[in-house]
Design an enzyme around this catalytic site. Structure first.
Site, PDB file in Angstrom:
ATOM      1  N   TRP A 101       0.836  -1.213   0.000  1.00 38.71           N
ATOM      2  CA  TRP A 101       0.000   0.000   0.000  1.00 38.71           C
ATOM      3  C   TRP A 101       0.866   1.255   0.000  1.00 38.71           C
ATOM      4  O   TRP A 101       0.547   2.236  -0.671  1.00 38.71           O
ATOM      5  CB  TRP A 101      -0.965  -0.007   1.174  1.00 38.71           C
ATOM      6  N   ASP A 171      -1.413   6.631   6.409  1.00 36.50           N
ATOM      7  CA  ASP A 171      -2.512   5.744   6.039  1.00 36.50           C
ATOM      8  C   ASP A 171      -2.696   4.790   7.214  1.00 36.50           C
ATOM      9  O   ASP A 171      -1.817   3.991   7.516  1.00 36.50           O
ATOM     10  CB  ASP A 171      -2.132   4.979   4.764  1.00 36.50           C
ATOM     11  N   LYS A 195     -11.736  -1.750   7.010  1.00 31.16           N
ATOM     12  CA  LYS A 195     -10.884  -2.687   7.736  1.00 31.16           C
ATOM     13  C   LYS A 195     -11.324  -2.753   9.196  1.00 31.16           C
ATOM     14  O   LYS A 195     -11.677  -3.786   9.694  1.00 31.16           O
ATOM     15  CB  LYS A 195      -9.415  -2.257   7.650  1.00 31.16           C
TER      16      LYS A 195
HETATM   17  C1  PLP Z   1      -6.992  -1.949   2.119  1.00 32.21           C
HETATM   18  C2  PLP Z   1      -5.970  -0.887   2.212  1.00 32.21           C
HETATM   19  C3  PLP Z   1      -5.870   0.123   1.251  1.00 32.21           C
HETATM   20  C4  PLP Z   1      -6.742   0.178   0.038  1.00 32.21           C
HETATM   21  O1  PLP Z   1      -8.012   0.517   0.394  1.00 32.21           O
HETATM   22  P1  PLP Z   1      -9.162   0.777  -0.697  1.00 32.21           P
HETATM   23  O2  PLP Z   1     -10.219   1.397   0.146  1.00 32.21           O
HETATM   24  O3  PLP Z   1      -9.515  -0.542  -1.257  1.00 32.21           O
HETATM   25  O4  PLP Z   1      -8.618   1.695  -1.718  1.00 32.21           O
HETATM   26  C5  PLP Z   1      -4.921   1.105   1.443  1.00 32.21           C
HETATM   27  N1  PLP Z   1      -4.118   1.092   2.506  1.00 32.21           N
HETATM   28  C6  PLP Z   1      -4.170   0.131   3.454  1.00 32.21           C
HETATM   29  C7  PLP Z   1      -3.247   0.164   4.614  1.00 32.21           C
HETATM   30  C8  PLP Z   1      -5.104  -0.890   3.326  1.00 32.21           C
HETATM   31  O5  PLP Z   1      -5.164  -1.849   4.258  1.00 32.21           O
END
Ligand code: PLP
Length: 360
Positions: A101, A171, A195
């Protein structure tokens, strides 16, 4: 069949209490005569929902007044572009690449300016967090970017990088609300909620006010400009109403559990059960450096692909689902987010113990 123990990395398990409440309110939300799915985002009823959700989040995270909370769409992935578009005033940003990511975010940012990879753990398949105490931070870097919890690899920053005074952007998709955070250490905290918080379709972005300006990269779409949403309290256009409503319920549930301190204790207890077993097991082993282990995502392997597959199949049969590792890593991964009850982890460990005995 009843509910399973769902170890999915995302979309993931939600508190049962929240789902039941949402079910009760499905046909008639508190006397409005309609579902939250059916109501105007400009209605008084929805206005209360979004305002209360924001306030509860502010209470939980202790968000200072000079930070805005934005409810956005487009997934965490859309922020990979929005962040440089809004923040790259000097055209330079430093990225710490600790997984796929972070790597994707870095690659996307490269489209908009000079995105410098100042540290990486790719040399050892992202199984650790690099030392970030003295990185070659660019003098004119607009921000330093991290992915705080690496969902796929199961690592987490236990100390934030030394950004040498630069704005930290994080993030936190897979560790959102899993423990207390000091918001003031960040310029931007953001994550997709699917998540650890709510249903897919909502991204929450917490941003320091001075970073919200009209001075964005040329060509930035209106919808990707933070100021657009900040000026309208996330109601510039139709927000993901139902998702925000569920997030709000999760915030209330978290408050009831005792807030983020209590969640941290609970999450540590859960993770310890699993990690302690992995450390003593002769069959299963964890895949990342101990000091950097995530509380949320726990990857493990047997070292034998066929045995891994057998384990996943038998676990599924027994009601422990979505334990297959990410397609790029293989093995197994148990995501044990806030809403995973400790019984789920206890039972999983007991099941693993039994599997080990039967496959010795
Ligand atoms: C799942 C995830 C993403 C991507 O998320 P989307 O909402 O599918 O774009 C980005 N960063 C992390 C840390 C993730 O776990």
């Amino acid at each position: 069949m009843g509910r399973v123990y769902n170890f999915s990395a995302g979309p993931a398990v939600l508190p049962e209490e929240v789902l039941r409440e949402a079910a009760d309110e499905m046909m008639d939300y508190r006397g409005s005569g309609m579902s939250v799915m059916e109501m105007s985002h400009r209605s008084k009823v929805f206005d209360n929902i979004i305002k209360e959700a924001e306030q509860d989040l502010r209470d939980l995270m202790n968000i200072p007044d000079n930070y805005k909370v934005l409810f956005l769409q487009g997934g965490a992935s859309q922020q990979f572009a929005a962040i440089p578009m809004n923040l790259m005033k000097n055209g330079v940003a430093d990225y710490i690449v600790t997984g796929q990511w972070a790597k994707k975010a870095w690659q996307e940012a490269s489209k908009y300016g000079k995105a410098v990879k100042v540290a990486s753990s790719e040399d050892k398949t992202f199984s650790y967090i690099p030392d970030c105490s003295d990185l070659p931070i660019d003098e004119d870097a607009d921000y330093v970017y991290i992915c705080e919890n690496n969902t796929i690899y199961g690592t987490k920053f236990k100390t934030l990088p030394n950004t040498k005074g630069k704005t930290l952007v994080a993030d936190v998709s897979s560790c959102f609300l899993s423990e207390p955070v000091d918001v003031e250490k960040y310029g931007v905290i953001y994550g997709g909620v699917q998540k650890n918080v709510g249903p897919a379709g909502v991204v929450i972005l917490i941003i320091r006010e001075d970073l919200i300006t009209d001075d964005v990269l040329e060509g930035t779409p209106t919808m990707l400009k933070y100021k657009t949403h900040a000026d309208k309290d996330s109601l510039y256009n139709t927000p993901p109403c139902y998702g925000i409503y569920i997030c709000g319920k999760v915030f209330k549930w978290l408050k009831k559990q005792g807030g983020l301190e209590a969640m941290k204790d609970y999450n540590e207890k859960k993770a310890k059960l699993l990690y302690d077993f992995l450390d003593e097991s002769k069959l299963f082993k964890g895949t990342v450096v101990k000091e950097d282990r995530s509380l949320m995502n726990v990857p493990f392997v047997t070292g034998d692909k066929d045995l891994d597959a057998k384990f996943v199949a038998e676990a599924t049969e027994a009601g422990f689902v979505n334990l297959k590792g990410h397609r790029t890593v293989g093995g197994m991964r148990a995501s044990i987010y806030n809403a995973m009850p400790i019984e789920g982890v206890e039972k999983l460990v007991a099941f693993m113990r039994e599997f080990e005995k039967n496959n010795a």
